[in-house]
Design a protein around this motif. Structure first.
Motif, PDB file in Angstrom:
ATOM      1  N   LYS A 103       0.831  -1.197   0.000  1.00 28.96           N
ATOM      2  CA  LYS A 103       0.000   0.000   0.000  1.00 28.96           C
ATOM      3  C   LYS A 103       0.870   1.253   0.000  1.00 28.96           C
ATOM      4  O   LYS A 103       2.085   1.192   0.226  1.00 28.96           O
ATOM      5  N   CYS A 119       6.196   2.706  -1.938  1.00 28.12           N
ATOM      6  CA  CYS A 119       4.997   2.953  -2.734  1.00 28.12           C
ATOM      7  C   CYS A 119       4.493   4.367  -2.469  1.00 28.12           C
ATOM      8  O   CYS A 119       4.239   4.737  -1.325  1.00 28.12           O
ATOM      9  N   GLU A 122      -1.097   4.228  -5.538  1.00 26.16           N
ATOM     10  CA  GLU A 122      -1.726   2.961  -5.901  1.00 26.16           C
ATOM     11  C   GLU A 122      -2.534   3.123  -7.185  1.00 26.16           C
ATOM     12  O   GLU A 122      -3.313   4.071  -7.324  1.00 26.16           O
ATOM     13  N   ARG A 128       1.494   0.118  -9.293  1.00 24.21           N
ATOM     14  CA  ARG A 128       1.946   1.029  -8.256  1.00 24.21           C
ATOM     15  C   ARG A 128       2.981   1.992  -8.835  1.00 24.21           C
ATOM     16  O   ARG A 128       3.708   1.644  -9.767  1.00 24.21           O
TER      17      ARG A 128
END
Length: 341
Positions: A103, A119, A122, A128
């Motif tokens: 995430k 990351c 998203e 990603r």
């Protein structure tokens, strides 16, 4: 036209799991668009189907060792990233697996911390945007830690990563190989030049969309993935001269044909150009740039089999694929070749 029109039965054992020892030793089906004749030959004989004054167009993209397997810093859970393309600086668009474990704000470490990916956004379907951190030169770190991103239908481990590169690979940036070019050796290319056939290069960086199934029933509703391409003026001039002199432009691979047809569509001529193409070629389609095609055998219901069906005809291509299955040709990336003229 519907996706189901491009389906065919393919026994799993015909999917080539490893490359042949000799690149040029593969079989080659020769499909004649004018006579509907289907012949069987060997790839070494491709030179016999080329004429002095023709121009063979090769995609010189080079595959990144784009598959990275690491662990989440917070939990130690395994996460796999597949690099798709560079956005800017150290930011890349990637495909994460399992995506639910990666995430926004999460960091994955590779090679005991030699490379880290955080990351920052998203996207859909496991996509990603990540930012990498490392010391040194990114491509050198990637070469040390990354693996070749073989297609999911290849289950065997590749011992020599160079076998998933063409012998003329130069421009780094692909997430998959332009597999029609894997059949060429330096020696065969020299023989082709000696016959008076021109050899030209362009670049299209192959993305993962190549392997994604078409999710709609009606082809007109399909959103084609975009891939970066580049063609220089010297190559454009050579292609123009070939056409004007009565020679044939023969594309090696669907990536080459997509690039050339994009440029002709957008500019009405061969010229220096670069950018992102999402051209989707399926029957009926009027080709502007290309007179012949060297390709491999493609997945059922894929955009690639739709393209080759547009270049010949759907009926002829389905006949050829049925015969390829009957004759036990090897399919997909490490498989046999098809010449359509």
């Amino acid at each position: 036209m519907r996706v189901e029109d491009f389906d065919f039965e393919l026994p799993e054992e015909l999917i080539a799991q490893s490359p042949l020892k000799d690149r040029a030793a593969s079989r080659m089906m020769v499909v004649n668009r004018e006579t509907d004749e289907v012949r069987h030959d060997r790839f070494q004989s491709v030179i016999d189907y080329l004429n002095p004054g023709d121009c063979l167009v090769l995609n010189n993209t080079k595959v990144l060792p784009a598959r990275l397997i690491g662990v989440k810093e917070e939990t130690g859970a395994n996460v796999e990233l597949l690099l798709l393309h560079q956005k800017e600086g150290d930011q890349w668009e990637v495909l994460a697996k399992p995506a639910k474990k990666f995430k926004a704000g999460t960091t994955v470490s590779f090679g005991d911390g030699l490379l880290k990916a955080t990351c920052i956004e998203e996207l859909e379907q496991g996509g990603r945007i990540v930012e990498f951190s490392y010391e040194g030169i990114f491509l050198e770190v990637l070469d040390q830690l990354g693996e070749m991103p073989l297609p999911p239908y290849i289950k065997e481990k590749l011992d020599d990563r160079d076998r998933y590169q063409t012998v003329y690979a130069e421009q780094v940036g692909s997430a998959a190989a332009p597999t029609a070019g894997l059949h060429f050796t330096h020696e065969l290319l020299e023989q082709i030049r000696a016959k008076g056939v021109h050899i030209a290069y362009l670049t299209l960086h192959v993305g993962l969309g190549t392997f994604r199934p078409v999710q709609v029933d009606n082809l007109e509703e399909h959103d084609m993935h975009a891939e970066y391409y580049q063609l220089d003026q010297d190559t454009a001039d050579l292609l123009t001269e070939t056409k004007q002199s009565g020679g044939r432009v023969i594309a090696v691979g669907t990536t080459s044909i997509r690039t050339l047809e994009t440029i002709q569509r957008d500019h009405g001529q061969f010229c220096a150009a670069s950018g992102w193409t999402d051209i989707f070629i399926y029957p009926p389609y009027q080709f502007r740039a290309v007179d012949g095609l060297i390709t491999n055998f493609h997945l059922p219901k894929s955009t690639l089999i739709m393209l080759v069906s547009a270049f010949s005809s759907k009926e002829l291509m389905m006949k050829a694929y049925k015969e390829a299955v009957h004759e036990r040709y090897r399919f997909f990336s490490f498989g046999d070749a098809m010449l359509i003229i």
